[in-house]
Design a protein around this motif. Structure first.
Motif, short mmCIF file in Angstrom:
data_model
loop_
_atom_site.label_atom_id
_atom_site.label_comp_id
_atom_site.label_asym_id
_atom_site.label_seq_id
_atom_site.Cartn_x
_atom_site.Cartn_y
_atom_site.Cartn_z
N TYR A 1 -52.65 34.24 15.73
CA TYR A 1 -51.50 33.34 15.87
C TYR A 1 -50.40 34.07 16.64
O TYR A 1 -49.38 34.49 16.09
CB TYR A 1 -51.01 32.92 14.49
CG TYR A 1 -49.95 31.85 14.51
CD1 TYR A 1 -50.25 30.56 14.95
CD2 TYR A 1 -48.66 32.11 14.07
CE1 TYR A 1 -49.28 29.58 14.96
CE2 TYR A 1 -47.68 31.13 14.07
CZ TYR A 1 -48.00 29.87 14.52
OH TYR A 1 -47.02 28.89 14.53
N ARG B 1 -50.87 30.92 19.46
CA ARG B 1 -49.78 30.23 18.77
C ARG B 1 -49.39 28.94 19.51
O ARG B 1 -49.15 27.90 18.89
CB ARG B 1 -48.57 31.15 18.66
CG ARG B 1 -47.38 30.56 17.92
CD ARG B 1 -46.26 31.59 17.80
NE ARG B 1 -45.14 31.08 17.05
CZ ARG B 1 -44.13 30.39 17.58
NH1 ARG B 1 -44.13 30.13 18.89
NH2 ARG B 1 -43.13 29.95 16.83
N LYS C 1 -42.00 29.52 5.26
CA LYS C 1 -41.49 30.47 6.23
C LYS C 1 -40.21 31.10 5.72
O LYS C 1 -39.29 30.42 5.27
CB LYS C 1 -41.22 29.77 7.58
CG LYS C 1 -40.82 30.73 8.68
CD LYS C 1 -40.67 29.99 10.01
CE LYS C 1 -40.30 30.95 11.14
NZ LYS C 1 -40.17 30.25 12.44
N THR D 1 -51.50 32.62 6.91
CA THR D 1 -50.44 33.63 6.97
C THR D 1 -50.60 34.56 5.77
O THR D 1 -51.33 35.54 5.82
CB THR D 1 -49.05 32.98 7.00
OG1 THR D 1 -48.99 32.06 8.09
CG2 THR D 1 -47.96 34.02 7.21
N SER D 2 -49.95 34.25 4.67
CA SER D 2 -50.11 35.05 3.45
C SER D 2 -51.37 34.65 2.69
O SER D 2 -51.89 35.44 1.89
CB SER D 2 -48.89 34.87 2.54
OG SER D 2 -48.83 33.55 2.04
N VAL E 1 -52.42 34.87 11.27
CA VAL E 1 -51.26 35.71 11.57
C VAL E 1 -51.67 37.15 11.33
O VAL E 1 -52.09 37.50 10.23
CB VAL E 1 -50.06 35.32 10.70
CG1 VAL E 1 -48.89 36.28 10.93
CG2 VAL E 1 -49.63 33.89 10.99
N GLU F 1 -48.72 39.77 8.09
CA GLU F 1 -48.14 38.77 7.23
C GLU F 1 -46.62 38.85 7.22
O GLU F 1 -46.04 39.93 7.22
CB GLU F 1 -48.66 38.96 5.79
CG GLU F 1 -50.15 38.67 5.68
CD GLU F 1 -50.63 38.71 4.25
OE1 GLU F 1 -49.80 38.87 3.35
OE2 GLU F 1 -51.85 38.58 4.03
#
Length: 243
Positions: free
Chosen positions: A84, A89, A173, A211-212, A239, A242
């Protein structure tokens, strides 16, 4: 064939990223393909993040990134097609916020190449759900589009409403790792009329971006609680670091 030829004259194939002419529909031009951060092996066996070269020489070893070692995942395996960042992205955001649905077909093919590592007998494909208010605003669930196309690409069973999102969560976010997981607690459930489809079988959860892993963690937990044999995950993009 005559109609198709005429359409190609009027609407010649264009690169999904930059718009330059390409030889076939739903493709990237040479420079954009080169600049798109496709993930290749070696990669983390849990989340698909790329790992330093050379680690793939360890035969049969299960390799995991630092994030997955620090925070073990409830799913058994995972893969992602892109990083990403950069053009990766851009493609994700064009699909998610730019109504660029033509990206779904090639994205599913990229994901399918990585998802071959995840397949299991009778595996069921399902998307990460959106809350109805976000669905109303966006008009579509990009994860569902990807999941349906991926299932078609691999010839797998697909259940679009296996999971529900009865609780609207805040934007993740900017939250730290612990806050993300706390925000998602109880936010995803199994559709009561679809529980029978989970019992005793593997589930492949599909999301656009990992992401996470908080959202996929919550979705995995409810699948396991509903009797899934195990859960695997596939994302269009990962991502690398993180937030």
């Amino acid at each position: 064939m005559g109609i198709q030829t005429a359409l190609r004259v009027v609407y010649p194939p264009r690169c999904l990223s930059c718009g330059d002419a390409v030889e076939s529909d739903f493709g990237l031009c040479g420079p954009c393909w080169r600049d798109t951060p496709f993930i290749i092996d070696p990669c983390c066996d849990a989340c698909g993040a790329p790992l330093p070269e050379g680690l793939g020489d360890v035969s049969g070893a299960v390799m995991k990134c630092d994030a997955c070692l620090d925070h073990p995942r409830p799913w058994v395996r995972g893969r992602a097609a892109l990083l990403y960042e950069g053009k990766g992205r851009d493609l994700v955001l064009a699909l998610k916020h730019g109504d660029r649905h033509e990206i779904v077909r090639p994205a599913a093919k990229w994901m399918a190449r990585r998802a071959h590592f995840l397949l299991a007998p009778q595996i069921l494909v399902a998307p990460i759900p959106l809350h109805w208010t976000r669905m109303l605003k966006r008009r579509f669930n990009q994860s569902a589009l990807l999941a349906e196309a991926l299932a078609h690409e691999l010839g797998l069973a697909y259940c679009p409403d296996l999971l529900q999102r009865p609780t609207r969560t805040a934007q993740l976010k900017g939250m730290d790792h612990a806050a993300r997981f706390q925000e998602l607690e109880g936010a995803i459930t199994v559709h009561p009329k679809r529980r029978h489809r989970i019992a005793g079988r593997s589930v492949l959860l599909v999301d656009d971006v990992l992401t996470s892993g908080a959202t996929l963690h919550a979705a995995t937990q409810v699948c396991l609680q509903a009797g899934a044999k195990d859960v695997r995950i596939a994302a269009l993009a990962r991502v690398a670091k993180e937030a």
